[in-house]
Every structure is written in structure tokens, then in C-alpha cells.
Design an enzyme around this catalytic site. Structure first.
Site, PDB file in Angstrom:
ATOM      1  N   GLU A  94      10.359 -20.036 -19.808  1.00 22.70           N
ATOM      2  CA  GLU A  94      10.206 -18.935 -19.397  1.00 22.70           C
ATOM      3  C   GLU A  94      11.349 -17.621 -19.953  1.00 22.70           C
ATOM      4  O   GLU A  94      11.017 -16.829 -20.296  1.00 22.70           O
ATOM      5  CB  GLU A  94      10.280 -18.683 -17.998  1.00 22.70           C
TER       6      GLU A  94
ATOM      7  N   GLU B 147       9.356 -11.436 -25.979  1.00 19.12           N
ATOM      8  CA  GLU B 147       8.317 -10.487 -25.751  1.00 19.12           C
ATOM      9  C   GLU B 147       8.835  -9.058 -25.407  1.00 19.12           C
ATOM     10  O   GLU B 147       8.724  -7.994 -25.975  1.00 19.12           O
ATOM     11  CB  GLU B 147       7.518 -10.815 -24.465  1.00 19.12           C
TER      12      GLU B 147
ATOM     13  N   CYS C 240       0.890  -1.088  -0.028  1.00 16.96           N
ATOM     14  CA  CYS C 240       0.012   0.008   0.106  1.00 16.96           C
ATOM     15  C   CYS C 240       0.889   1.337   0.043  1.00 16.96           C
ATOM     16  O   CYS C 240       2.190   1.006   0.049  1.00 16.96           O
ATOM     17  CB  CYS C 240      -0.792   0.044   1.242  1.00 16.96           C
TER      18      CYS C 240
ATOM     19  N   GLY D  53       1.737  -3.123   5.098  1.00 16.09           N
ATOM     20  CA  GLY D  53       2.132  -4.313   5.794  1.00 16.09           C
ATOM     21  C   GLY D  53       1.191  -5.192   6.158  1.00 16.09           C
ATOM     22  O   GLY D  53      -0.271  -5.306   5.826  1.00 16.09           O
TER      23      GLY D  53
END
Ligand code: F6R
Length: 668
Positions: free
Chosen positions: A541, A548, A2, A125
Site C-alpha cells: 500500500e 500514484e 451529510c 449522523g
């Protein structure tokens, strides 16, 4: 993850807080809120969604013309809506949320307060022991308004504060009958000078922090302390900006540096008490700490990426922390067990499943392929992996002992969502590994585990992949220990997993070396990526990342499969990236590497530190630390991410937004 901002100064708090939230929006954007000290009270407004929803609710808007945002009287040019229509406030906190506990809603949006509405907190957190603390506080009569872990902090401080206030109000006689001093108070009330109302808030916070387990960055204000803001850090970042007439606290300096470039970075375990004329930093034992003021020399554009030129590079470098966030609070090392709160409701059903189908797209599917090897080898559960886009078009054999495990960073990928719905139709238990809280997939599945890695902004997925593999390892231990897996094996996997973040740091230290190798190979038109067993998915991967990002054709194939046709392509202009750690298939990989070399091909090898043999065969070697075979894909992927990143950046391409792609693919 956040974003939090706090303001105390001589100017109006609201514009600084809103601007700060906008800059921290990358950290999460499912809801936002702001609490301001106004007219001897604290007023709070929250809104679900992005910051602009909050701005609209407040009636706040940016005036595009060069006029000052405020009139001389300190009022807004156009009045905001109540309660913020009362003129300027010089103290406030704000938060933009990325939900972890509790769905995105106004009730769950920060700031949160205590029962009295006097204490207001914004938190970044996870408080791991919030449930136990909440139960105790509820027994004492505290009323909770949200489902968040954060709210418990406000009530805990309130509880301690009120108790201590009572003691102050009814002081005991200083001497007992015998004329001796009463027992001395325990720390932190032993420090003299704090044994009054002024120090009470900080002391109560310290006491509360000592009871918390988990990670936090906190800013706190209190109605009875209009000149004070307090911040505390443990595990979640906090910086303090020191302006001439104001102090700004924020999750990162992007919310600060348009106001001041003088910054103090708080370290774990530090608390900052900011008054109008004073800033005091101390530790949890109330011992003062002298901190260095640093001069920030970034401009705002860079700060949003924390000084990294691209989000992708920032996210690659975040991996030691993001993996730890995925593991934190979920492992019981001594018992060799894993606890996944999201799986609790289906734990009995999970004991009975005898088959797992993993479904996902792109990078997430590669993580699933690693999971297939893990689940079969360590949990003994037959597992298969299916492209989500193909799943619906087969006639998948599903019964009630089958579980479908969907993996998705965004939680919005249409193909994956459709596969889940198809499996539900057929009565399968549906599970998920999802990063975005409250996303469609998170809501659709029966049970799941969140990644807890914060928003992934760069289109090419990096930290999500390594976290998905780490969570696959957790699920393997969880399911394995329900079956045949011994304590010792569970313990071993957990122990090695906990060492992964430090080992990633070691690989990141090779960034310059990897850049040089990227420079050497950046003009190739084609690439093979080769690996076996656990690192067959790593090869897929690595190839996906390169194509890409750099638009170079790259093909990932099992090393053993190469001689069945693909080797015909090999020549001096067709390099191969070999993932060849010292594992159970090492010798076979070495033979395949020799086969390529003897046909004139060039080889870059990802090898285990200290492996001199690979060095003799390959043209270039990138070393990774040793770990458990099942965890090697996490480590081996990091240099492949860096390699693809550097090729793309060196070619001058837009690394974060490669052509034709989008971050979440919501069409089938
Ligand atoms: C590649 C990449 C994609 C995604 C895929 C699935 O770097 O990012 O391949 O992995 O589109 O997306 P999610 O995980 O959001 O379902």
C-alpha cells in the site's frame, strides 16, 4: 456523512440554502431537500441525485449576469415552481444526503417531518437506537414515511411536545387538597420561564435528545415558531455564522463564509436556539454556555477543504474520526462480540462457510490482504485474496460453503463487480465492505458492511483503506466468535481497535517530521517498501501511494523475498522504506534491514515508539504507537500516506488528481 444548512434572517433563505448545499455537496450527493417557512406553513421539496436535480425541481437557477437574483419585490426573476413560487421566505433548512439508512430516494431524503407536518428536521449522523424508538412511537400511532433513522427524531419531539402541550392546556390545580405544593416538575421543565409555549419546543427537543443514542448534527424548524431555528450537536459538526441581519447554521463553514466570517463552533452536547434577535447556547441540562465568536480567515476555496491544501491531506487527518465512525455502534466490548446489522440476514449461512475468497482492486485489495492474515489467524477460516481483475479468468473452485468478500470504496469498480457476478453464478455467498451507499456493488452483494466514512474525494485512497482494515477486524471477531474465538480474545481485539483513533492522532502530530524526511528523499527515482506478515500488505500500500502520487517507481515486496533477487538493485540512490514494528517478525525484519545497510542502501523505518535498536540501524525513523499486531497496518499506513503526500506536494504535483487516474474505475 451529510451536509446541512439552516437560515433565519431578513433576506431570502432559498439562495443561501442552495448555495450552502452546493458547497457541502462533497459530504454526500445521493439526494437533497429544502424546507421553507412560507405563508404560515412549511413547504418542502426533495429530489434524488445531486443538488442540481433539486434546483431543477424547484425551478431555481443562478443568474450568471451581474443582475440581482431577486427583483425589488423579493420575487425571483423567473418564478420557481410551486411551492416555492410564493415570494421570499426568511426561514428554512436544507440537506444533502449521503445515505446510511434507507436507499437514496425522495422519501428518504431530508428534511423529515413529524405526523402533523409542523416539525421539520435535517440531520447528519446516525441514531443507533432508532429502531427501538420507532417501534414505541408506532405503537402510539405515529406514522413513518421513510426508512431513515432521522425521522424518528421528528416524531419523538412531536410526541413529547404534544404531551407537554396537553399538560399546559389542562393545568392541574397548583395546590393539592392538603394545601401543599404539587410535586415539582422534573428538569428541563424546572427552569421557570420555560413552562410556557415559547419554551416548549426547545424543552421537547432537549427531552428527545436525552433519549437518542448515536451521533447527530440537527437543525429544526416548526410551523408555529416562524422566528426560530434550533440546532443541536453530538458527534457531527455544526457551525453558526452570525451576519448583521441573518444567522446561518451549517455542517461546515464553507456554507457560511460567503455571508459572514463571524462564526461560533458548537461543541458536542450543545444546543443553539436562534430567534430573530437572540442567540442562546446551552447544554442538555439547559444551562447557558458562553461561546466565543471566532473570526474565520479562510477564503471559500480553502474552506471546502477545511483549510487543508488538498482533499488528500484533509482525508488523512480525518482518519481518527472516520475509523470511529466505522466502529461506532458495532462493538459489544464486554461480550467480546461484534454486531454487523448488514450481516444479520446471512448469519446462519456464515456459520457454515469454510472458505473465504477476498476480491478487490488496488488499495482495497491491500486491505483484503491484511484481512487474510486476520481471518486465518483469529477466525480459523482458510482465506485467499484474488485480484478482482483476475478472478473471472481462473476457474475458481467455489461451492456453497465458500463466501466471496468484495471490498470497494466506490462500490462501482467494474472488475470487482464482475468478480461478484461470477461468484454468484457459482452459488457463492457474496459479502462486501463498501463505502458508497446504494452503489452497484452494495446492491449486488447478499450482505455487507458500510464504511460510514463519508465521501472520499481525493483520488488516492486513504481513509477508506484504514476503515476497510478496521472493518476486516470487526468481521474477524464476528466470524471468529461464531467459531473458536474466546470472549477474552474478542474483547482484546475490540479494546485495541477502540484505541486506534487516538493513536492515529499521535501519528498525525508527527506530520512536520515526516515532511522533513520526504524533503530528504523526494529526488530518489526508485523505492523499495518492505514488510512481513501483517505489514507485507502495508508495504504494498505504501508503494502504491508513492507511485500514484509522485510518479516515483516504488516496489512493495515481502522483506524476506528481497534477498531472492531484488536486493541486486540496492545502492546509495535506491532507498528502502521498512515497516518494522515490534511484532512477531521483528527480529527477521531487523536482519533484512541490516542486509540492506551493509550493501550501502539507505533505510527509513516505521518502528514502534521507544525502539532504540531500529534507530541505530536506519537512517531515519518514524515512530508509531504500540498496538495489537493485527492492527499495526492501520497505524503504519498513516505515515506512509503522509510521506507520499508530501513528496507529491513538494514536487508541485496535483495531489488530489494524479495523472491518468480516476476515482472510480468503471471499466474493466
Ligand atoms: C489507490 C486507489 C485505487 C482504488 C481501486 C479500487 O489509491 O484509490 O487503487 O483502491 O481503484 O477502488 P474501489 O475501492 O472504489 O473499488
Amino acid at each position: 456523512m451529510c451536509g446541512i444548512v439552516g437560515y433565519l434572517g431578513k433576506n431570502s433563505a432559498l439562495p443561501v440554502l442552495i448555495d450552502g448545499l452546493r458547497r457541502l455537496e462533497y459530504r454526500g450527493y445521493d439526494s437533497a431537500g429544502v424546507a421553507l417557512y412560507l405563508e404560515n406553513d412549511i413547504q418542502c421539496v426533495k429530489a434524488v441525485g445531486k443538488i442540481k436535480e433539486l434546483e431543477e425541481k424547484i425551478g431555481y437557477y443562478e443568474i450568471k449576469s451581474p443582475q440581482p437574483l431577486f427583483t425589488k419585490e423579493g420575487n425571483y426573476k423567473k418564478s420557481p415552481q410551486p411551492p416555492f413560487n410564493k415570494g421570499g421566505s426568511c426561514l428554512g433548512i436544507a440537506h444533502t444526503r449521503w445515505a446510511t439508512h434507507g436507499e437514496p430516494s425522495e422519501d428518504n431524503a431530508h428534511p423529515h417531518s413529524d405526523c402533523s407536518g409542523k416539525i421539520w428536521i435535517a440531520h447528519n449522523g446516525i441514531i443507533e437506537n432508532h429502531k427501538a424508538l420507532k417501534e414505541k412511537l408506532e405503537e402510539k400511532g405515529h406514522k413513518f414515511k421513510s426508512q431513515t433513522d432521522t425521522e424518528v427524531i421528528a416524531h419523538l419531539i412531536e410526541d413529547i411536545y404534544n404531551n407537554e402541550l396537553e399538560k399546559l392546556k389542562s393545568p392541574q390545580p397548583l395546590f393539592n387538597k392538603e394545601g401543599n405544593n404539587r410535586k415539582s416538575p422534573q428538569p428541563p421543565f424546572t427552569k421557570g420561564g420555560n413552562n410556557n409555549r415559547e419554551g416548549l419546543l426547545t424543552d421537547s427537543l432537549i427531552k428527545a435528545l436525552k433519549m437518542l443514542k448515536g451521533a447527530y448534527g440537527i437543525v429544526l424548524i416548526h410551523k408555529d415558531y416562524p422566528d426560530k431555528i434550533i440546532a443541536a450537536k453530538m458527534g457531527s459538526p455544526l457551525a453558526i455564522g452570525l451576519g448583521d441581519t441573518e444567522t446561518i447554521i451549517a455542517s461546515d463553514i464553507s456554507a457560511i463564509i460567503t455571508h459572514t466570517k463571524q462564526v461560533i463552533y458548537l461543541d458536542d452536547g450543545e444546543i443553539a436556539e436562534i430567534d430573530k434577535n437572540d442567540l442562546r447556547i446551552f447544554n442538555i441540562d439547559n444551562v447557558k454556555i458562553e461561546k466565543e465568536i471566532e473570526e474565520v480567515n479562510w477564503d471559500i476555496g480553502e474552506a471546502e477543504k477545511k483549510g487543508f491544501p488538498y482533499f488528500m491531506l484533509k482525508e488523512i487527518f480525518e482518519q481518527p474520526e472516520s475509523i470511529m465512525n466505522s466502529i461506532r455502534g458495532r462493538v459489544m466490548e464486554r461480550e467480546g462480540k461484534v454486531k454487523l446489522g448488514g450481516f444479520d440476514s446471512v448469519s446462519k449461512k456464515l456459520r457454515d462457510i469454510n472458505r473465504i475468497i477476498i476480491t478487490a482492486c488496488g488499495t482495497a485489495m491491500h486491505a483484503g490482504l491484511v484481512g487474510e492474515y486476520m481471518l486465518e489467524e483469529y477466525a480459523g477460516i482458510p482465506t485467499e485474496v484474488e485480484y478482482a481483475s483476475e478472478f473471472r479468468y481462473r476457474q475458481p473452485i467455489i461451492n456453497k460453503e465458500t463466501a466471496l468478500l468484495a471490498i470497494s470504496q466506490s462500490g462501482e469498480t467494474a472488475d470487482t463487480l464482475a468478480a461478484i457476478r461470477e461468484a454468484k453464478e457459482k452459488n457463492a455467498l457474496t459479502l462486501g465492505i463498501v463505502n458508497v451507499v446504494g452503489s452497484s456493488i452494495a446492491r449486488e452483494i447478499d450482505a455487507g458492511a458500510y464504511n460510514h466514512i463519508g465521501p472520499e474525494i481525493s483520488v488516492a485512497s486513504t481513509k477508506a483503506f484504514t476503515s476497510q482494515v478496521a472493518i476486516m477486524a470487526l468481521i474477524t471477531v464476528y466470524l471468529g466468535r461464531q467459531r473458536q474465538m474466546s470472549l477474552v480474545v474478542g474483547e482484546r481485539i475490540i479494546k485495541e481497535l477502540l484505541l486506534i483513533p487516538e493513536k492515529i492522532k499521535n501519528i498525525l502530530g508527527r506530520n512536520d517530521e515526516i515532511k522533513k524526511i520526504a524533503q530528504k528523499y523526494m529526488n530518489a527515482d526508485n523505492f523499495f517498501y518492505l514488510g512481513r506478515k501483517y505489514n507485507n500488505p502495508t508495504a504494498l500500500e505504501g508503494a502504491l501511494k508513492l507511485k500514484e502520487l509522485s510518479y516515483i517507481h516504488a516496489e512493495g515486496i515481502p522483506s524476506g523475498e528481497m534477498k531472492h533477487g531484488s536486493i541486486a538493485l540496492i545502492d546509495g540512490n535506491f532507498p528502502s522504506m521498512f515497516i518494522c514494528p515490534k511484532d512477531s517478525v521483528y527480529e527477521k525484519n531487523i536482519s533484512n534491514m541490516e542486509e540492506i545497510k551493509s550493501r550501502g542502501g539507505r533505510v527509513i523505518a516505521i518502528a514502534t515508539e521507544g525502539d532504540e535498536r531500529v534507530k541505530e540501524i536506519a537512517d531515519d525513523v518514524i515512530y508509531i504507537p504500540k498496538t495489537l499486531e493485527m492492527l499495526t497496518p492501520i497505524l503504519a499506513t498513516v505515515p506512509l500516506q503522509l510521506f507520499a503526500y508530501h513528496v507529491s506536494a513538494l514536487k508541485g504535483l496535483d495531489v488530489d488528481k494524479p495523472r491518468n487516474l480516476a476515482k472510480s474505475v468503471t471499466v474493466e
